[in-house]
Design a protein around this motif. Structure first.
Motif, PDB file in Angstrom:
ATOM      1  N   SER A  57       0.831  -1.207   0.000  1.00  0.00           N
ATOM      2  CA  SER A  57       0.000   0.000   0.000  1.00  0.00           C
ATOM      3  C   SER A  57       0.867   1.259   0.000  1.00  0.00           C
ATOM      4  O   SER A  57       0.570   2.238  -0.697  1.00  0.00           O
ATOM      5  CB  SER A  57      -0.922  -0.001   1.222  1.00  0.00           C
ATOM      6  OG  SER A  57      -1.821  -1.084   1.172  1.00  0.00           O
ATOM      7  N   GLU A  58       1.960   1.227   0.774  1.00  0.00           N
ATOM      8  CA  GLU A  58       2.864   2.386   0.814  1.00  0.00           C
ATOM      9  C   GLU A  58       3.572   2.579  -0.534  1.00  0.00           C
ATOM     10  O   GLU A  58       3.734   3.712  -1.002  1.00  0.00           O
ATOM     11  CB  GLU A  58       3.882   2.202   1.934  1.00  0.00           C
ATOM     12  CG  GLU A  58       3.260   2.299   3.325  1.00  0.00           C
ATOM     13  CD  GLU A  58       4.225   1.919   4.431  1.00  0.00           C
ATOM     14  OE1 GLU A  58       5.327   1.381   4.117  1.00  0.00           O
ATOM     15  OE2 GLU A  58       3.886   2.146   5.609  1.00  0.00           O
ATOM     16  N   LEU A  59       3.989   1.479  -1.155  1.00  0.00           N
ATOM     17  CA  LEU A  59       4.636   1.584  -2.462  1.00  0.00           C
ATOM     18  C   LEU A  59       3.670   2.117  -3.503  1.00  0.00           C
ATOM     19  O   LEU A  59       4.051   2.930  -4.362  1.00  0.00           O
ATOM     20  CB  LEU A  59       5.171   0.214  -2.896  1.00  0.00           C
ATOM     21  CG  LEU A  59       6.458  -0.246  -2.221  1.00  0.00           C
ATOM     22  CD1 LEU A  59       6.723  -1.719  -2.515  1.00  0.00           C
ATOM     23  CD2 LEU A  59       7.645   0.613  -2.663  1.00  0.00           C
ATOM     24  N   PHE A  60       2.411   1.686  -3.427  1.00  0.00           N
ATOM     25  CA  PHE A  60       1.447   2.205  -4.396  1.00  0.00           C
ATOM     26  C   PHE A  60       1.245   3.699  -4.221  1.00  0.00           C
ATOM     27  O   PHE A  60       1.106   4.438  -5.211  1.00  0.00           O
ATOM     28  CB  PHE A  60       0.106   1.480  -4.304  1.00  0.00           C
ATOM     29  CG  PHE A  60      -0.864   1.966  -5.344  1.00  0.00           C
ATOM     30  CD1 PHE A  60      -0.698   1.628  -6.679  1.00  0.00           C
ATOM     31  CD2 PHE A  60      -1.910   2.806  -5.002  1.00  0.00           C
ATOM     32  CE1 PHE A  60      -1.564   2.108  -7.648  1.00  0.00           C
ATOM     33  CE2 PHE A  60      -2.781   3.285  -5.962  1.00  0.00           C
ATOM     34  CZ  PHE A  60      -2.605   2.932  -7.298  1.00  0.00           C
TER      35      PHE A  60
ATOM     36  N   ILE B 100       3.868   5.335  -6.072  1.00  0.00           N
ATOM     37  CA  ILE B 100       3.604   5.279  -7.516  1.00  0.00           C
ATOM     38  C   ILE B 100       2.699   6.426  -7.945  1.00  0.00           C
ATOM     39  O   ILE B 100       2.904   7.045  -8.997  1.00  0.00           O
ATOM     40  CB  ILE B 100       2.977   3.920  -7.888  1.00  0.00           C
ATOM     41  CG1 ILE B 100       4.014   2.806  -7.775  1.00  0.00           C
ATOM     42  CG2 ILE B 100       2.401   3.951  -9.312  1.00  0.00           C
ATOM     43  CD1 ILE B 100       3.438   1.404  -7.914  1.00  0.00           C
ATOM     44  N   THR B 101       1.706   6.741  -7.116  1.00  0.00           N
ATOM     45  CA  THR B 101       0.704   7.731  -7.522  1.00  0.00           C
ATOM     46  C   THR B 101       1.270   9.131  -7.734  1.00  0.00           C
ATOM     47  O   THR B 101       0.634   9.959  -8.387  1.00  0.00           O
ATOM     48  CB  THR B 101      -0.449   7.804  -6.500  1.00  0.00           C
ATOM     49  OG1 THR B 101       0.055   8.285  -5.249  1.00  0.00           O
ATOM     50  CG2 THR B 101      -1.105   6.454  -6.332  1.00  0.00           C
ATOM     51  N   VAL B 102       2.454   9.417  -7.194  1.00  0.00           N
ATOM     52  CA  VAL B 102       3.042  10.748  -7.364  1.00  0.00           C
ATOM     53  C   VAL B 102       4.212  10.745  -8.343  1.00  0.00           C
ATOM     54  O   VAL B 102       4.878  11.771  -8.517  1.00  0.00           O
ATOM     55  CB  VAL B 102       3.485  11.346  -6.004  1.00  0.00           C
ATOM     56  CG1 VAL B 102       2.278  11.535  -5.097  1.00  0.00           C
ATOM     57  CG2 VAL B 102       4.531  10.473  -5.322  1.00  0.00           C
ATOM     58  N   LEU B 103       4.468   9.626  -8.996  1.00  0.00           N
ATOM     59  CA  LEU B 103       5.535   9.581  -9.994  1.00  0.00           C
ATOM     60  C   LEU B 103       5.162  10.409 -11.215  1.00  0.00           C
ATOM     61  O   LEU B 103       3.990  10.470 -11.596  1.00  0.00           O
ATOM     62  CB  LEU B 103       5.784   8.127 -10.431  1.00  0.00           C
ATOM     63  CG  LEU B 103       6.370   7.187  -9.382  1.00  0.00           C
ATOM     64  CD1 LEU B 103       6.301   5.742  -9.877  1.00  0.00           C
ATOM     65  CD2 LEU B 103       7.815   7.572  -9.065  1.00  0.00           C
TER      66      LEU B 103
ATOM     67  N   PRO C  21      -2.681   8.600 -13.851  1.00  0.00           N
ATOM     68  CA  PRO C  21      -4.074   8.419 -13.400  1.00  0.00           C
ATOM     69  C   PRO C  21      -4.451   9.168 -12.136  1.00  0.00           C
ATOM     70  O   PRO C  21      -5.519   9.795 -12.063  1.00  0.00           O
ATOM     71  CB  PRO C  21      -4.191   6.898 -13.211  1.00  0.00           C
ATOM     72  CG  PRO C  21      -3.186   6.315 -14.142  1.00  0.00           C
ATOM     73  CD  PRO C  21      -2.031   7.285 -14.079  1.00  0.00           C
ATOM     74  N   THR C  22      -3.601   9.124 -11.105  1.00  0.00           N
ATOM     75  CA  THR C  22      -3.994   9.710  -9.820  1.00  0.00           C
ATOM     76  C   THR C  22      -4.134  11.214  -9.916  1.00  0.00           C
ATOM     77  O   THR C  22      -5.152  11.787  -9.486  1.00  0.00           O
ATOM     78  CB  THR C  22      -2.977   9.336  -8.732  1.00  0.00           C
ATOM     79  OG1 THR C  22      -2.909   7.913  -8.630  1.00  0.00           O
ATOM     80  CG2 THR C  22      -3.385   9.923  -7.394  1.00  0.00           C
TER      81      THR C  22
ATOM     82  N   VAL D 120       9.880   2.112  -8.947  1.00  0.00           N
ATOM     83  CA  VAL D 120       8.940   1.896  -7.838  1.00  0.00           C
ATOM     84  C   VAL D 120       7.908   0.835  -8.218  1.00  0.00           C
ATOM     85  O   VAL D 120       7.559  -0.026  -7.400  1.00  0.00           O
ATOM     86  CB  VAL D 120       8.247   3.213  -7.437  1.00  0.00           C
ATOM     87  CG1 VAL D 120       7.310   2.977  -6.244  1.00  0.00           C
ATOM     88  CG2 VAL D 120       9.270   4.282  -7.097  1.00  0.00           C
ATOM     89  N   THR D 121       7.418   0.871  -9.451  1.00  0.00           N
ATOM     90  CA  THR D 121       6.441  -0.131  -9.879  1.00  0.00           C
ATOM     91  C   THR D 121       7.052  -1.525  -9.846  1.00  0.00           C
ATOM     92  O   THR D 121       6.380  -2.503  -9.491  1.00  0.00           O
ATOM     93  CB  THR D 121       5.909   0.188 -11.282  1.00  0.00           C
ATOM     94  OG1 THR D 121       5.434   1.543 -11.312  1.00  0.00           O
ATOM     95  CG2 THR D 121       4.779  -0.744 -11.666  1.00  0.00           C
ATOM     96  N   ALA D 122       8.329  -1.628 -10.194  1.00  0.00           N
ATOM     97  CA  ALA D 122       9.003  -2.930 -10.119  1.00  0.00           C
ATOM     98  C   ALA D 122       9.041  -3.430  -8.680  1.00  0.00           C
ATOM     99  O   ALA D 122       8.775  -4.616  -8.415  1.00  0.00           O
ATOM    100  CB  ALA D 122      10.413  -2.813 -10.685  1.00  0.00           C
ATOM    101  N   ARG D 123       9.342  -2.566  -7.720  1.00  0.00           N
ATOM    102  CA  ARG D 123       9.374  -2.973  -6.310  1.00  0.00           C
ATOM    103  C   ARG D 123       7.981  -3.354  -5.826  1.00  0.00           C
ATOM    104  O   ARG D 123       7.821  -4.305  -5.046  1.00  0.00           O
ATOM    105  CB  ARG D 123       9.969  -1.858  -5.443  1.00  0.00           C
ATOM    106  CG  ARG D 123      11.434  -1.571  -5.745  1.00  0.00           C
ATOM    107  CD  ARG D 123      12.103  -0.801  -4.620  1.00  0.00           C
ATOM    108  NE  ARG D 123      11.537   0.511  -4.402  1.00  0.00           N
ATOM    109  CZ  ARG D 123      11.891   1.603  -5.094  1.00  0.00           C
ATOM    110  NH1 ARG D 123      12.791   1.519  -6.067  1.00  0.00           N
ATOM    111  NH2 ARG D 123      11.353   2.775  -4.823  1.00  0.00           N
ATOM    112  N   PHE D 124       6.999  -2.623  -6.278  1.00  0.00           N
ATOM    113  CA  PHE D 124       5.605  -2.916  -5.941  1.00  0.00           C
ATOM    114  C   PHE D 124       5.224  -4.306  -6.453  1.00  0.00           C
ATOM    115  O   PHE D 124       4.617  -5.108  -5.721  1.00  0.00           O
ATOM    116  CB  PHE D 124       4.712  -1.842  -6.570  1.00  0.00           C
ATOM    117  CG  PHE D 124       3.238  -2.073  -6.440  1.00  0.00           C
ATOM    118  CD1 PHE D 124       2.599  -1.949  -5.215  1.00  0.00           C
ATOM    119  CD2 PHE D 124       2.475  -2.397  -7.556  1.00  0.00           C
ATOM    120  CE1 PHE D 124       1.231  -2.138  -5.103  1.00  0.00           C
ATOM    121  CE2 PHE D 124       1.103  -2.588  -7.443  1.00  0.00           C
ATOM    122  CZ  PHE D 124       0.487  -2.463  -6.220  1.00  0.00           C
TER     123      PHE D 124
END
Length: 323
Positions: A47-50, A53-56, A61-62, A214-218
């Protein structure tokens, strides 16, 4: 296939959710091709990694959906029944729901999410900022039927499903979710839902293959979770993240690719991997207005209003339950 308590005793506290996780993991890794459900991304770390992602910069989308909710907030608030209970399916960080809470007079807020610890932290923060708001968190798999709190039984219901999460479902699963949400919320219900739109393939590719990794870590974190909770022995360095756009099916696909021939063990089950073999972890379908309208109607909803940004990257829809 059953996973018994003794098999879990030395891995993670035995409970209903862990058993379901174990059964899904073992069943899905035994398939050809192998897969894992994206709902298991969202432990606390996931959840923290996502949220990262939302601010990359690549991930549109976000920020695009937030822009729509801000710019069209008054129009959205105007169609919401006064005193309604706001039921958020898959509640994460509260950034988006705050935009609704600030402009509408809700009787209660019911965040629903499978990650109970993350859910509680977010609910506690929301109570501090909205002291007059009744908050009733529900720790549940929002893709399956669940009971709403008795305290909101007599309130009008507004479902909230932002973030284009609908796109993570196969079309038949998306229809089933919308139908289930319609049954949970009841007659006269409304719903606000975010839906990602079809667009240039390069924009999509970059959004799911960010330069910071970050998406890879997620994506890889689901293997970390299997190791921690189910006693798996996945070697993270032996897998790599890959996202591709499947043009024929209008979807981004996320995969974990085995770098070599290897064997992995989870709860006494062995799984062999060939070099280049994939674990398919997530799809993200992109919709046209026409396809989404047809999907919603088939599941018992009509599209009452739709809003988008100036570049038509993303959409937010107000649905009303069909009689």
């Amino acid at each position: 296939m059953n996973v018994h308590a003794p098999a879990l005793a030395h891995t993670h506290e035995f409970d209903e959710q862990t058993t379901a996780f174990a059964e899904d993991v073992i069943g899905n890794l035994a398939q050809h091709p192998k897969r894992l459900s994206p709902k298991y991304f969202y432990d606390v770390t996931g959840s923290e990694l996502f949220e990262q992602i939302t601010v990359l910069p690549e991930y549109y989308p976000t920020r695009t959906e937030l822009g729509i909710l801000r710019d069209r907030g008054d129009a959205i608030a105007a169609i919401i029944a006064k005193g309604a209970a706001l039921v958020e399916f898959g509640a994460g960080a509260t950034t988006k729901v705050r935009l609704l809470l600030e402009r509408s007079d809700f009787g209660a807020y019911v965040p629903v999410d499978i990650s109970g610890d993350f859910l509680k932290a977010q609910a506690d923060a929301l109570r501090k900022d909205f002291p007059g708001l009744k908050v009733y968190p529900v720790a549940a798999d929002f893709t399956a039927p669940f009971a709403l709190p008795a305290e909101i039984a007599n309130m009008p219901k507004l479902g909230f499903f932002p973030g284009s999460t609908l796109g993570n479902f196969e079309p038949n699963e998306a229809s089933a979710f919308l139908r289930t949400a319609r049954e949970i919320l009841g007659d006269g219900a409304q719903m606000i839902i975010g839906v990602d739109l079809e667009k240039d393939e390069r924009v999509l590719y970059d959004a799911y293959n960010d330069s910071a990794g970050v998406t890879a870590r997620f994506n890889l974190n689901v293997l970390v979770r299997i190791n921690r909770e189910l006693g798996g022995n996945f070697d993270l360095s032996a897998f790599t993240h890959r996202s591709i756009y499947n043009r024929d099916r209008h979807r981004i696909e996320m995969h974990l690719i085995s770098r070599k021939a290897q064997n992995v063990r989870v709860l006494g089950h062995n799984f062999s991997f060939r070099p280049g073999e994939s674990i398919h972890t997530e799809n993200s379908y992109k919709y046209s207005f026409e396809r989404f309208t047809a999907l919603a109607r088939g599941a018992g909803w009509k599209v009452r209003e739709s809003w988008t940004d100036k570049n038509r990257m993303f959409s937010v829809h107000a649905l009303a339950a069909l009689d």
